[in-house]
Write an enzyme that holds these catalytic residues in place. Sequence first.
Site, PDB file in Angstrom:
ATOM      1  N   LYS A   1      63.701  41.512  -3.204  1.00 56.05           N
ATOM      2  CA  LYS A   1      62.499  41.235  -3.983  1.00 56.05           C
ATOM      3  C   LYS A   1      62.704  39.983  -4.819  1.00 56.05           C
ATOM      4  O   LYS A   1      63.741  39.785  -5.443  1.00 56.05           O
ATOM      5  CB  LYS A   1      62.184  42.422  -4.891  1.00 56.05           C
ATOM      6  CG  LYS A   1      60.827  42.323  -5.576  1.00 56.05           C
ATOM      7  CD  LYS A   1      60.520  43.593  -6.344  1.00 56.05           C
ATOM      8  CE  LYS A   1      59.148  43.508  -7.009  1.00 56.05           C
ATOM      9  NZ  LYS A   1      58.832  44.728  -7.752  1.00 56.05           N
TER      10      LYS A   1
ATOM     11  N   LYS B   1      64.649  39.187  -8.654  1.00 59.43           N
ATOM     12  CA  LYS B   1      65.642  40.201  -8.988  1.00 59.43           C
ATOM     13  C   LYS B   1      66.996  39.792  -8.416  1.00 59.43           C
ATOM     14  O   LYS B   1      67.096  39.228  -7.333  1.00 59.43           O
ATOM     15  CB  LYS B   1      65.258  41.567  -8.402  1.00 59.43           C
ATOM     16  CG  LYS B   1      63.907  42.083  -8.863  1.00 59.43           C
ATOM     17  CD  LYS B   1      63.957  42.579 -10.286  1.00 59.43           C
ATOM     18  CE  LYS B   1      62.634  43.227 -10.680  1.00 59.43           C
ATOM     19  NZ  LYS B   1      62.649  43.730 -12.054  1.00 59.43           N
ATOM     20  N   THR B   2      68.054  40.081  -9.173  1.00 62.22           N
ATOM     21  CA  THR B   2      69.419  39.876  -8.692  1.00 62.22           C
ATOM     22  C   THR B   2      70.206  41.136  -8.988  1.00 62.22           C
ATOM     23  O   THR B   2      69.719  42.071  -9.623  1.00 62.22           O
ATOM     24  CB  THR B   2      70.104  38.688  -9.395  1.00 62.22           C
ATOM     25  OG1 THR B   2      70.330  39.027 -10.771  1.00 62.22           O
ATOM     26  CG2 THR B   2      69.247  37.436  -9.324  1.00 62.22           C
TER      27      THR B   2
ATOM     28  N   HIS C   1      56.866  36.247 -11.049  1.00 62.98           N
ATOM     29  CA  HIS C   1      55.549  35.814 -11.517  1.00 62.98           C
ATOM     30  C   HIS C   1      55.265  34.348 -11.196  1.00 62.98           C
ATOM     31  O   HIS C   1      54.144  33.874 -11.410  1.00 62.98           O
ATOM     32  CB  HIS C   1      55.436  35.999 -13.036  1.00 62.98           C
ATOM     33  CG  HIS C   1      55.461  37.425 -13.484  1.00 62.98           C
ATOM     34  ND1 HIS C   1      56.572  38.018 -14.040  1.00 62.98           N
ATOM     35  CD2 HIS C   1      54.500  38.387 -13.461  1.00 62.98           C
ATOM     36  CE1 HIS C   1      56.294  39.269 -14.351  1.00 62.98           C
ATOM     37  NE2 HIS C   1      55.058  39.520 -14.002  1.00 62.98           N
TER      38      HIS C   1
ATOM     39  N   ASP D   1      49.268  42.464  -3.912  1.00 65.05           N
ATOM     40  CA  ASP D   1      49.170  43.851  -4.349  1.00 65.05           C
ATOM     41  C   ASP D   1      47.964  44.065  -5.268  1.00 65.05           C
ATOM     42  O   ASP D   1      47.598  45.205  -5.557  1.00 65.05           O
ATOM     43  CB  ASP D   1      50.456  44.283  -5.055  1.00 65.05           C
ATOM     44  CG  ASP D   1      50.777  43.453  -6.292  1.00 65.05           C
ATOM     45  OD1 ASP D   1      50.327  42.291  -6.362  1.00 65.05           O
ATOM     46  OD2 ASP D   1      51.481  43.958  -7.179  1.00 65.05           O
TER      47      ASP D   1
ATOM     48  N   HIS E   1      59.174  37.014 -15.242  1.00 65.24           N
ATOM     49  CA  HIS E   1      60.349  36.709 -14.429  1.00 65.24           C
ATOM     50  C   HIS E   1      59.943  35.885 -13.212  1.00 65.24           C
ATOM     51  O   HIS E   1      58.760  35.561 -13.020  1.00 65.24           O
ATOM     52  CB  HIS E   1      61.088  37.987 -14.023  1.00 65.24           C
ATOM     53  CG  HIS E   1      60.247  38.980 -13.265  1.00 65.24           C
ATOM     54  ND1 HIS E   1      59.840  38.786 -11.968  1.00 65.24           N
ATOM     55  CD2 HIS E   1      59.738  40.174 -13.638  1.00 65.24           C
ATOM     56  CE1 HIS E   1      59.133  39.820 -11.553  1.00 65.24           C
ATOM     57  NE2 HIS E   1      59.041  40.676 -12.556  1.00 65.24           N
TER      58      HIS E   1
ATOM     59  N   GLN F   1      40.289  46.174 -15.125  1.00 66.77           N
ATOM     60  CA  GLN F   1      40.559  44.844 -14.577  1.00 66.77           C
ATOM     61  C   GLN F   1      39.296  44.233 -13.982  1.00 66.77           C
ATOM     62  O   GLN F   1      39.043  43.029 -14.134  1.00 66.77           O
ATOM     63  CB  GLN F   1      41.661  44.912 -13.518  1.00 66.77           C
ATOM     64  CG  GLN F   1      42.035  43.529 -12.972  1.00 66.77           C
ATOM     65  CD  GLN F   1      43.276  43.559 -12.101  1.00 66.77           C
ATOM     66  OE1 GLN F   1      44.181  44.331 -12.327  1.00 66.77           O
ATOM     67  NE2 GLN F   1      43.304  42.701 -11.087  1.00 66.77           N
TER      68      GLN F   1
ATOM     69  N   ARG G   1      54.140  53.663 -16.323  1.00 64.14           N
ATOM     70  CA  ARG G   1      54.877  52.765 -17.209  1.00 64.14           C
ATOM     71  C   ARG G   1      54.996  53.393 -18.588  1.00 64.14           C
ATOM     72  O   ARG G   1      54.120  54.132 -19.031  1.00 64.14           O
ATOM     73  CB  ARG G   1      54.147  51.419 -17.325  1.00 64.14           C
ATOM     74  CG  ARG G   1      54.062  50.629 -16.031  1.00 64.14           C
ATOM     75  CD  ARG G   1      53.258  49.366 -16.248  1.00 64.14           C
ATOM     76  NE  ARG G   1      53.010  48.651 -15.008  1.00 64.14           N
ATOM     77  CZ  ARG G   1      53.795  47.688 -14.524  1.00 64.14           C
ATOM     78  NH1 ARG G   1      54.878  47.344 -15.197  1.00 64.14           N
ATOM     79  NH2 ARG G   1      53.494  47.067 -13.401  1.00 64.14           N
TER      80      ARG G   1
ATOM     81  N   THR H   1      54.218  43.722 -20.719  1.00 62.97           N
ATOM     82  CA  THR H   1      55.121  44.866 -20.641  1.00 62.97           C
ATOM     83  C   THR H   1      56.535  44.531 -21.078  1.00 62.97           C
ATOM     84  O   THR H   1      57.353  45.434 -21.262  1.00 62.97           O
ATOM     85  CB  THR H   1      55.151  45.416 -19.207  1.00 62.97           C
ATOM     86  OG1 THR H   1      55.473  44.351 -18.299  1.00 62.97           O
ATOM     87  CG2 THR H   1      53.797  45.984 -18.824  1.00 62.97           C
TER      88      THR H   1
ATOM     89  N   LYS I   1      54.234  50.919  -8.597  1.00 63.31           N
ATOM     90  CA  LYS I   1      55.081  51.766  -9.428  1.00 63.31           C
ATOM     91  C   LYS I   1      55.064  53.207  -8.926  1.00 63.31           C
ATOM     92  O   LYS I   1      54.031  53.731  -8.523  1.00 63.31           O
ATOM     93  CB  LYS I   1      54.603  51.733 -10.893  1.00 63.31           C
ATOM     94  CG  LYS I   1      54.701  50.345 -11.540  1.00 63.31           C
ATOM     95  CD  LYS I   1      56.151  49.913 -11.669  1.00 63.31           C
ATOM     96  CE  LYS I   1      56.270  48.531 -12.272  1.00 63.31           C
ATOM     97  NZ  LYS I   1      57.673  48.080 -12.361  1.00 63.31           N
TER      98      LYS I   1
END
Length: 419
Positions: free
Chosen positions: A237, A240-241, A54, A202, A51, A181, A92, A46, A88
Amino acid sequence: MTAYTSDFLRLMAERGHLHQATDPARLDEQAKQPRGLVAYVGYDCTGPSLHAGHLLSIMMLRRLQECGHKPIVLMGGGTTKVGDPSGKDEQRKLLTPDIIDANMQSIKRVFSRFVRFGDGPSDAIMVNNADWLDKLNYIDFLRDYGRHFSVNRMLSFDSVKLRLDREQPLSFLEFNYMILQAYDFVELARRHGCNMQMGGSDQWGNIINGVELGRRVEDKELFGLTCPLLTTSSGAKMGKTASGAVWLNEDMLAPYDYWQYWRNTEDADVGRFLRLMTDLPISEIARLESLQGAELNDAKKILATEATALCHGREAADAAAETARKAFEEGNFGGDLPVMQVAKARLAAGIEAFQLVLETGLAKSGGEARRHIRGGGIKLNDQAVSNETQAIGLADLGPDGRLRLSFGRKRHVLVEAAD
């Protein structure tokens, strides 16, 4: 903690990677067999980089290989065309095949830092699910595999239920994702002897679907294993920043900034992140997390350096650590800090301080930049900026043709004039 007898599950539990597993007793027995596990994790394409969020699943593949088993990195060239609805609130954005392929080529680069690829029994392989998903015949697929899925049960999975509970639309396209999947798992079992899927918690429902589909259509014993979804002690999370995602590709986030992300770990998370994100021995981690007060900063620096070494290499990690040492201990800011170029003509005319703070990424909005300045948090060449509209220009450049903007003691950007 369950007393596992296999090296793999013991290691996963000891390091904090283990959250859920299908039939843990049987999985434990299978993991004791020489190269008894062939396990995959899937990554949709995506964006051009993964990041820090992962990293847990990537480290699971690394632990698997450490214990003599075979990892499979599955690139979602096919499933990215559909979009995983997990976590989500809206669909997407659909990407073109060219963008998906470009993202895939960019993402691939990071994995060789963490796992060893090759032709050996425990060497990792990388495959693309577009190789089989793009060739499916829709009617045949529905007849052969769709009949094994209950819509009633699919509606109960979190990836679907949470969207519906929030009264957010869920497209039929996305609803198919969990079937595709599950089919991936079956195809990997056929093609590569894969017998386990791993992922974040998840993905549990999707993983269960694959385990059950393999049993029904192939009479195969398959396993699933998940890691916890990682958040910081304050609830933020992972990955993330305030300024955005903590990318793993160095062309999207400099190794120095990556090092700083881990250096800024909350005190309560140091031991946990050392276990999850480094290869340091557990005994050494126990010593480091027992440190108190200012000494705990040493543990954070070690965490930052070890985590950066895995992602960007030892040389880049040591360089980032040395840049930080010079910056914070000697007041000497080296050339490894992020550099932003600004047109000389703009600097000659003068740029309002809050605007330059925003453009350098030290704030994510003009209002936030103004608040940083009013609060005394922004410095220009080590001097506090007191006026948010102060003009910053050519006169502020040093002998090297650069100026330095800082937010607090830990975030710094060099600005240089460009013709």
